[in-house]
Scaffold this motif. Sequence first.
Motif, PDB file in Angstrom:
ATOM      1  N   TYR A  32       0.817  -1.219   0.000  1.00 30.15           N
ATOM      2  CA  TYR A  32       0.000   0.000   0.000  1.00 30.15           C
ATOM      3  C   TYR A  32       0.849   1.266   0.000  1.00 30.15           C
ATOM      4  O   TYR A  32       0.465   2.290   0.548  1.00 30.15           O
ATOM      5  CB  TYR A  32      -0.996  -0.005   1.164  1.00 30.15           C
ATOM      6  N   GLY A  33       2.017   1.176  -0.626  1.00 29.14           N
ATOM      7  CA  GLY A  33       2.848   2.359  -0.835  1.00 29.14           C
ATOM      8  C   GLY A  33       3.685   2.798   0.346  1.00 29.14           C
ATOM      9  O   GLY A  33       4.246   3.892   0.331  1.00 29.14           O
ATOM     10  N   ARG A  34       3.778   1.943   1.360  1.00 29.12           N
ATOM     11  CA  ARG A  34       4.587   2.331   2.522  1.00 29.12           C
ATOM     12  C   ARG A  34       5.113   1.088   3.229  1.00 29.12           C
ATOM     13  O   ARG A  34       4.351   0.227   3.642  1.00 29.12           O
ATOM     14  CB  ARG A  34       3.747   3.138   3.499  1.00 29.12           C
ATOM     15  N   MET A  35       6.419   1.030   3.376  1.00 31.22           N
ATOM     16  CA  MET A  35       7.044  -0.075   4.100  1.00 31.22           C
ATOM     17  C   MET A  35       7.178   0.352   5.564  1.00 31.22           C
ATOM     18  O   MET A  35       8.016   1.191   5.900  1.00 31.22           O
ATOM     19  CB  MET A  35       8.407  -0.404   3.499  1.00 31.22           C
ATOM     20  N   LEU A  36       6.337  -0.202   6.410  1.00 32.23           N
ATOM     21  CA  LEU A  36       6.292   0.241   7.800  1.00 32.23           C
ATOM     22  C   LEU A  36       7.604   0.004   8.545  1.00 32.23           C
ATOM     23  O   LEU A  36       7.928   0.747   9.468  1.00 32.23           O
ATOM     24  CB  LEU A  36       5.129  -0.433   8.524  1.00 32.23           C
ATOM     25  N   GLN A  37       8.361  -1.011   8.143  1.00 35.52           N
ATOM     26  CA  GLN A  37       9.630  -1.289   8.814  1.00 35.52           C
ATOM     27  C   GLN A  37      10.794  -0.496   8.228  1.00 35.52           C
ATOM     28  O   GLN A  37      11.919  -0.590   8.707  1.00 35.52           O
ATOM     29  CB  GLN A  37       9.973  -2.796   8.748  1.00 35.52           C
ATOM     30  N   ALA A  38      10.543   0.270   7.188  1.00 35.13           N
ATOM     31  CA  ALA A  38      11.625   1.042   6.559  1.00 35.13           C
ATOM     32  C   ALA A  38      12.140   2.081   7.548  1.00 35.13           C
ATOM     33  O   ALA A  38      11.375   2.678   8.306  1.00 35.13           O
ATOM     34  CB  ALA A  38      11.122   1.725   5.294  1.00 35.13           C
ATOM     35  N   ASP A  39      13.455   2.278   7.525  1.00 33.04           N
ATOM     36  CA  ASP A  39      14.082   3.241   8.433  1.00 33.04           C
ATOM     37  C   ASP A  39      14.870   4.251   7.611  1.00 33.04           C
ATOM     38  O   ASP A  39      16.007   3.988   7.217  1.00 33.04           O
ATOM     39  CB  ASP A  39      14.996   2.510   9.409  1.00 33.04           C
ATOM     40  N   PRO A  40      14.282   5.414   7.329  1.00 32.97           N
ATOM     41  CA  PRO A  40      14.954   6.425   6.509  1.00 32.97           C
ATOM     42  C   PRO A  40      16.297   6.875   7.071  1.00 32.97           C
ATOM     43  O   PRO A  40      17.144   7.353   6.336  1.00 32.97           O
ATOM     44  CB  PRO A  40      13.965   7.593   6.480  1.00 32.97           C
ATOM     45  N   SER A  41      16.512   6.714   8.372  1.00 32.96           N
ATOM     46  CA  SER A  41      17.798   7.125   8.950  1.00 32.96           C
ATOM     47  C   SER A  41      18.938   6.225   8.465  1.00 32.96           C
ATOM     48  O   SER A  41      20.107   6.577   8.611  1.00 32.96           O
ATOM     49  CB  SER A  41      17.733   7.107  10.481  1.00 32.96           C
ATOM     50  N   LYS A  42      18.609   5.101   7.886  1.00 34.21           N
ATOM     51  CA  LYS A  42      19.626   4.181   7.352  1.00 34.21           C
ATOM     52  C   LYS A  42      20.085   4.583   5.949  1.00 34.21           C
ATOM     53  O   LYS A  42      21.011   4.001   5.412  1.00 34.21           O
ATOM     54  CB  LYS A  42      19.097   2.743   7.308  1.00 34.21           C
ATOM     55  N   VAL A  43      19.420   5.567   5.347  1.00 37.36           N
ATOM     56  CA  VAL A  43      19.809   6.048   4.021  1.00 37.36           C
ATOM     57  C   VAL A  43      20.891   7.101   4.205  1.00 37.36           C
ATOM     58  O   VAL A  43      20.715   8.064   4.954  1.00 37.36           O
ATOM     59  CB  VAL A  43      18.593   6.647   3.270  1.00 37.36           C
ATOM     60  N   SER A  44      22.015   6.907   3.538  1.00 39.96           N
ATOM     61  CA  SER A  44      23.151   7.813   3.709  1.00 39.96           C
ATOM     62  C   SER A  44      22.845   9.210   3.187  1.00 39.96           C
ATOM     63  O   SER A  44      21.991   9.397   2.317  1.00 39.96           O
ATOM     64  CB  SER A  44      24.381   7.261   2.981  1.00 39.96           C
ATOM     65  N   SER A  45      23.564  10.183   3.722  1.00 37.49           N
ATOM     66  CA  SER A  45      23.423  11.565   3.250  1.00 37.49           C
ATOM     67  C   SER A  45      23.748  11.663   1.775  1.00 37.49           C
ATOM     68  O   SER A  45      23.102  12.401   1.026  1.00 37.49           O
ATOM     69  CB  SER A  45      24.343  12.498   4.031  1.00 37.49           C
ATOM     70  N   ARG A  46      24.756  10.913   1.342  1.00 36.29           N
ATOM     71  CA  ARG A  46      25.151  10.909  -0.069  1.00 36.29           C
ATOM     72  C   ARG A  46      24.006  10.411  -0.954  1.00 36.29           C
ATOM     73  O   ARG A  46      23.703  10.993  -1.992  1.00 36.29           O
ATOM     74  CB  ARG A  46      26.398  10.064  -0.259  1.00 36.29           C
ATOM     75  N   ALA A  47      23.364   9.325  -0.535  1.00 40.33           N
ATOM     76  CA  ALA A  47      22.251   8.772  -1.311  1.00 40.33           C
ATOM     77  C   ALA A  47      21.074   9.749  -1.334  1.00 40.33           C
ATOM     78  O   ALA A  47      20.429   9.931  -2.371  1.00 40.33           O
ATOM     79  CB  ALA A  47      21.822   7.430  -0.735  1.00 40.33           C
ATOM     80  N   LYS A  48      20.821  10.396  -0.212  1.00 45.61           N
ATOM     81  CA  LYS A  48      19.733  11.372  -0.169  1.00 45.61           C
ATOM     82  C   LYS A  48      20.031  12.564  -1.080  1.00 45.61           C
ATOM     83  O   LYS A  48      19.155  13.041  -1.789  1.00 45.61           O
ATOM     84  CB  LYS A  48      19.493  11.848   1.261  1.00 45.61           C
ATOM     85  N   LYS A  49      21.271  13.023  -1.057  1.00 43.35           N
ATOM     86  CA  LYS A  49      21.654  14.162  -1.898  1.00 43.35           C
ATOM     87  C   LYS A  49      21.497  13.806  -3.377  1.00 43.35           C
ATOM     88  O   LYS A  49      21.026  14.601  -4.181  1.00 43.35           O
ATOM     89  CB  LYS A  49      23.094  14.576  -1.593  1.00 43.35           C
ATOM     90  N   ARG A  50      21.883  12.583  -3.729  1.00 43.35           N
ATOM     91  CA  ARG A  50      21.759  12.128  -5.120  1.00 43.35           C
ATOM     92  C   ARG A  50      20.296  11.944  -5.509  1.00 43.35           C
ATOM     93  O   ARG A  50      19.884  12.221  -6.631  1.00 43.35           O
ATOM     94  CB  ARG A  50      22.518  10.816  -5.296  1.00 43.35           C
ATOM     95  N   GLY A  51      19.476  11.488  -4.573  1.00 44.71           N
ATOM     96  CA  GLY A  51      18.078  11.192  -4.874  1.00 44.71           C
ATOM     97  C   GLY A  51      17.154  12.387  -4.842  1.00 44.71           C
ATOM     98  O   GLY A  51      16.112  12.384  -5.498  1.00 44.71           O
TER      99      GLY A  51
END
Length: 111
Positions: A32-51
Amino acid sequence: MADLNAALEMGMDWSIREGYAWAGDKEHCEEYGRMLQADPSKVSSRAKKRGLPQLGTLGAGNHYCEIQVVDEIFDEFAASRMVVDHQVERVQIAMSIQRNSTDESGRADHP
């Protein structure tokens, strides 16, 4: 970056809140468009900047979505394989989606 973090946290609910999707779209999405166990804090700053510049797009590289109206058929066999029928008395729409892209060396970055 706040929008990206909110999108990572809320998933499709962020898209609905921002007017990019309808609530009914959720039933057609995995989880349903949302992974409840997903943890955005695990995404690196570099990946966020690129995305971040790709948020709301099909992504970087050679990605596109093309919507076409079928008004003439040149190859009956190919059309029948794509379930396009020239005898149907209504407008037919075709969509072409390309999601692969290549890096500078020409290698595909998506299988």
